[in-house]
Scaffold this motif. Structure first.
Motif, PDB file in Angstrom:
ATOM      1  N   ARG A  51       8.025  14.993 -19.582  1.00 55.61           N
ATOM      2  CA  ARG A  51       8.371  15.967 -18.526  1.00 55.61           C
ATOM      3  C   ARG A  51       9.886  16.086 -18.445  1.00 55.61           C
ATOM      4  NH1 ARG A  51       3.130  16.123 -19.529  1.00 55.61           N
ATOM      5  NH2 ARG A  51       1.822  16.624 -17.742  1.00 55.61           N
ATOM      6  N   PRO A  52      10.415  17.324 -18.562  1.00 51.70           N
ATOM      7  CA  PRO A  52      11.874  17.508 -18.435  1.00 51.70           C
ATOM      8  C   PRO A  52      12.297  17.540 -16.964  1.00 51.70           C
ATOM      9  CG  PRO A  52      10.808  19.614 -18.956  1.00 51.70           C
ATOM     10  CD  PRO A  52       9.712  18.607 -18.825  1.00 51.70           C
ATOM     11  N   ILE A  68      15.726  14.145  -8.961  1.00 52.98           N
ATOM     12  CA  ILE A  68      14.972  14.589  -7.782  1.00 52.98           C
ATOM     13  C   ILE A  68      13.883  15.523  -8.304  1.00 52.98           C
ATOM     14  CG2 ILE A  68      15.059  15.957  -5.663  1.00 52.98           C
ATOM     15  CD1 ILE A  68      17.880  14.931  -5.227  1.00 52.98           C
ATOM     16  N   ARG A  70       9.855  17.469  -7.701  1.00 50.52           N
ATOM     17  CA  ARG A  70       8.784  17.897  -6.786  1.00 50.52           C
ATOM     18  C   ARG A  70       7.446  17.628  -7.464  1.00 50.52           C
ATOM     19  NH1 ARG A  70       9.564  23.756  -4.926  1.00 50.52           N
ATOM     20  NH2 ARG A  70       8.773  24.276  -6.973  1.00 50.52           N
ATOM     21  N   GLY A  73       2.012  18.542 -10.680  1.00 52.59           N
ATOM     22  CA  GLY A  73       0.728  18.270 -11.336  1.00 52.59           C
ATOM     23  C   GLY A  73       0.596  16.780 -11.592  1.00 52.59           C
ATOM     24  N   GLY A  75       1.651  14.742 -13.977  1.00 51.18           N
ATOM     25  CA  GLY A  75       2.798  13.954 -14.435  1.00 51.18           C
ATOM     26  C   GLY A  75       3.701  13.551 -13.283  1.00 51.18           C
ATOM     27  N   THR A  76       4.129  14.516 -12.511  1.00 46.61           N
ATOM     28  CA  THR A  76       5.042  14.216 -11.397  1.00 46.61           C
ATOM     29  C   THR A  76       4.312  13.415 -10.307  1.00 46.61           C
ATOM     30  OG1 THR A  76       4.619  16.495 -10.718  1.00 46.61           O
ATOM     31  CG2 THR A  76       6.754  16.033 -11.731  1.00 46.61           C
ATOM     32  N   GLU A 215      14.925  27.572 -16.774  1.00 46.51           N
ATOM     33  CA  GLU A 215      13.803  26.646 -16.871  1.00 46.51           C
ATOM     34  C   GLU A 215      12.818  27.201 -17.883  1.00 46.51           C
ATOM     35  OE1 GLU A 215      10.620  25.587 -13.968  1.00 46.51           O
ATOM     36  OE2 GLU A 215      12.286  24.484 -13.080  1.00 46.51           O
ATOM     37  N   ARG A 217       9.046  26.073 -20.316  1.00 46.75           N
ATOM     38  CA  ARG A 217       8.070  25.063 -20.749  1.00 46.75           C
ATOM     39  C   ARG A 217       8.616  24.395 -21.998  1.00 46.75           C
ATOM     40  NH1 ARG A 217       3.083  24.505 -17.595  1.00 46.75           N
ATOM     41  NH2 ARG A 217       3.732  25.826 -15.876  1.00 46.75           N
TER      42      ARG A 217
HETATM   43  P1  FAD Z   1       1.730  20.077 -14.782  1.00 41.30           P
HETATM   44  O1  FAD Z   1       1.636  21.475 -14.287  1.00 41.30           O
HETATM   45  O2  FAD Z   1       0.477  19.271 -14.826  1.00 41.30           O
HETATM   46  O3  FAD Z   1       2.387  20.087 -16.202  1.00 41.30           O
HETATM   47  C1  FAD Z   1       1.690  20.498 -17.351  1.00 41.30           C
HETATM   48  C2  FAD Z   1       2.691  20.749 -18.481  1.00 41.30           C
HETATM   49  O4  FAD Z   1       3.491  21.897 -18.162  1.00 41.30           O
HETATM   50  C3  FAD Z   1       3.673  19.618 -18.721  1.00 41.30           C
HETATM   51  O5  FAD Z   1       3.942  19.538 -20.106  1.00 41.30           O
HETATM   52  C4  FAD Z   1       4.900  20.047 -17.965  1.00 41.30           C
HETATM   53  O6  FAD Z   1       6.096  19.476 -18.509  1.00 41.30           O
HETATM   54  C5  FAD Z   1       4.870  21.561 -18.132  1.00 41.30           C
HETATM   55  N1  FAD Z   1       5.467  22.220 -16.973  1.00 41.30           N
HETATM   56  C6  FAD Z   1       4.866  22.462 -15.796  1.00 41.30           C
HETATM   57  N2  FAD Z   1       5.705  23.105 -14.963  1.00 41.30           N
HETATM   58  C7  FAD Z   1       6.863  23.250 -15.643  1.00 41.30           C
HETATM   59  C8  FAD Z   1       8.113  23.825 -15.329  1.00 41.30           C
HETATM   60  N3  FAD Z   1       8.334  24.386 -14.135  1.00 41.30           N
HETATM   61  N4  FAD Z   1       9.087  23.792 -16.252  1.00 41.30           N
HETATM   62  C9  FAD Z   1       8.879  23.232 -17.454  1.00 41.30           C
HETATM   63  N5  FAD Z   1       7.695  22.677 -17.824  1.00 41.30           N
HETATM   64  C10 FAD Z   1       6.719  22.684 -16.921  1.00 41.30           C
HETATM   65  N6  FAD Z   1      11.416  19.833 -11.755  1.00 41.30           N
HETATM   66  C11 FAD Z   1      11.851  19.105 -10.715  1.00 41.30           C
HETATM   67  O7  FAD Z   1      11.087  18.866  -9.784  1.00 41.30           O
HETATM   68  N7  FAD Z   1      13.155  18.642 -10.650  1.00 41.30           N
HETATM   69  C12 FAD Z   1      14.048  18.886 -11.642  1.00 41.30           C
HETATM   70  O8  FAD Z   1      15.211  18.451 -11.560  1.00 41.30           O
HETATM   71  C13 FAD Z   1      13.601  19.642 -12.760  1.00 41.30           C
HETATM   72  N8  FAD Z   1      14.439  19.903 -13.784  1.00 41.30           N
HETATM   73  C14 FAD Z   1      13.985  20.599 -14.863  1.00 41.30           C
HETATM   74  C15 FAD Z   1      14.880  20.826 -15.915  1.00 41.30           C
HETATM   75  C16 FAD Z   1      14.471  21.535 -17.026  1.00 41.30           C
HETATM   76  C17 FAD Z   1      15.452  21.769 -18.160  1.00 41.30           C
HETATM   77  C18 FAD Z   1      13.126  22.033 -17.087  1.00 41.30           C
HETATM   78  C19 FAD Z   1      12.684  22.801 -18.288  1.00 41.30           C
HETATM   79  C20 FAD Z   1      12.236  21.800 -16.053  1.00 41.30           C
HETATM   80  C21 FAD Z   1      12.648  21.084 -14.929  1.00 41.30           C
HETATM   81  N9  FAD Z   1      11.788  20.814 -13.869  1.00 41.30           N
HETATM   82  C22 FAD Z   1      12.244  20.094 -12.789  1.00 41.30           C
HETATM   83  C23 FAD Z   1      10.370  21.246 -13.874  1.00 41.30           C
HETATM   84  C24 FAD Z   1       9.486  20.047 -14.315  1.00 41.30           C
HETATM   85  O9  FAD Z   1       9.691  19.818 -15.691  1.00 41.30           O
HETATM   86  C25 FAD Z   1       7.999  20.343 -14.065  1.00 41.30           C
HETATM   87  O10 FAD Z   1       7.778  20.530 -12.693  1.00 41.30           O
HETATM   88  C26 FAD Z   1       7.147  19.179 -14.542  1.00 41.30           C
HETATM   89  O11 FAD Z   1       7.224  19.057 -15.949  1.00 41.30           O
HETATM   90  C27 FAD Z   1       5.703  19.362 -14.109  1.00 41.30           C
HETATM   91  O12 FAD Z   1       4.933  18.348 -14.690  1.00 41.30           O
HETATM   92  P2  FAD Z   1       3.501  17.955 -14.059  1.00 41.30           P
HETATM   93  O13 FAD Z   1       2.810  17.097 -15.039  1.00 41.30           O
HETATM   94  O14 FAD Z   1       3.664  17.426 -12.691  1.00 41.30           O
HETATM   95  O15 FAD Z   1       2.807  19.357 -13.881  1.00 41.30           O
END
Ligand code: FAD
Ligand code: FES
Length: 256
Positions: A51-52, A68, A70, A73, A75-76, A215, A217
């Motif tokens: 997760r980025p 920080i 939120r 899903g 992962g978070t 931002e 995926r």
């Molecule tokens: P799920 O929806 O179960 O994730 C499923 C897949 O989709 C995972 O591979 C996940 O990495 C990907 N995914 C889902 N939502 C996002 C999204 N919005 N952006 C990219 N990939 C996503 N979130 C924060 O809360 N704080 C941060 O500082 C932050 N910085 C980020 C910086 C970058 C460069 C990017 C690209 C994204 C950032 N995000 C940040 C968003 C964060 O990566 C996603 O909310 C997180 O990966 C969700 O994972 P999950 O397993 O909880 O959700």
């Protein structure tokens, strides 16, 4: 870039579903540019992709950095249930962050963020203020309950807030805040949803130094898989990778 098992030294809920996590490790020594991100493995065998998450701030002397995030899903959610002393497999720092070398003491920078786009702007603002740059923050949230880091930003400089429902700051979005601003910036830095980034790009088309954190995926997070490509305006056959060439780009550099 390094990969390391970093230790959780603090975890606290800042607002509903929003957590601050402090990690300790050698990898912090590599951190030198605000706006970069960490690619974090979820310690659950069925969740394969990392997760980025942006680096919110780092302290090279203590060897710690803060993220920080939120809860969105699985992962978070998993991250939010981890305790102090547990370890996370972290790759980073990754990507190209905000460039601040062109700014000098006395310049004015607008720092613009919305929702979960706010975290990386804190390290940026710390570094700008340390250079003597006057920073004005424009921060937008859904409602007062989910506002975080308000005092931290206020300590660094003037800070204007908006919420969708008007419970904190003005009612509306960050675009409304910017439209009512009388000061003129020498540079603008923004991180948030695409609507916010497009507003910033349009409003400050005359300003030469406008930098937007996108931002996207991601899968590998390091330029190998092409999951995160964006096209560039002047050549439809050319593309850039958000993970490697960004996440921060100059306004007008990519189509998003
Ligand atoms: P799920 O929806 O179960 O994730 C499923 C897949 O989709 C995972 O591979 C996940 O990495 C990907 N995914 C889902 N939502 C996002 C999204 N919005 N952006 C990219 N990939 C996503 N979130 C924060 O809360 N704080 C941060 O500082 C932050 N910085 C980020 C910086 C970058 C460069 C990017 C690209 C994204 C950032 N995000 C940040 C968003 C964060 O990566 C996603 O909310 C997180 O990966 C969700 O994972 P999950 O397993 O909880 O959700
Ligand atoms: Fe693999 Fe960007 S996420 S190239």
């Amino acid at each position: 870039m390094k990969q390391e098992m970093m230790t959780i030294v603090r975890q606290q809920e800042l607002a509903p579903r929003i957590y601050e996590l402090v990690l300790a490790g050698e990898l912090v020594k590599e951190m030198a540019m605000p706006g970069q991100f960490l690619h974090i493995r979820v310690p659950r065998s069925d969740l394969l992709l990392r997760r980025p998450i942006s680096i919110n701030q780092y302290d090279s002397e203590k060897g710690t950095c803060t993220i920080i995030y939120r809860v969105e899903g699985d992962g978070t959610k998993y991250f939010s249930e981890m305790a102090v002393g547990m370890k996370l497999d972290v790759m980073g720092p990754l990507g190209h962050g905000f460039e601040i070398n062109d700014l000098n003491a006395g310049d004015t920078a607008f720092v613009v963020g919305g929702g979960i786009g706010v975290p990386p702007l804190y390290q940026l603002s710390k570094e700008l203020t340390a250079k003597g740059v006057r920073v004005i923050h424009f921060l937008g949230f859904g409602t007062q309950e989910v506002v975080y880091f308000a005092e931290e930003f206020q300590e660094l400089g003037e800070t204007r807030f908006s919420t969708d429902d008007g419970t904190f700051g003005i009612q509306g979005n960050v675009g409304n805040l910017l439209l009512s601003e009388e000061d003129q910036p020498d540079a603008v830095f923004a991180c948030g949803n695409n609507g916010l980034l497009k507003t910033v790009e349009q409003l400050y088309s005359e300003v030469e130094n406008v930098q937007l954190s996108l931002e996207s995926r991601m899968a590998c997070g390091m330029g190998a898989c092409y999951a995160c490509v964006c096209h560039v305006p002047e050549d439809e056959n050319k593309s850039v990778k958000v993970c490697e060439d960004g996440p921060v780009f100059k306004a007008g550099e990519v189509i998003f």
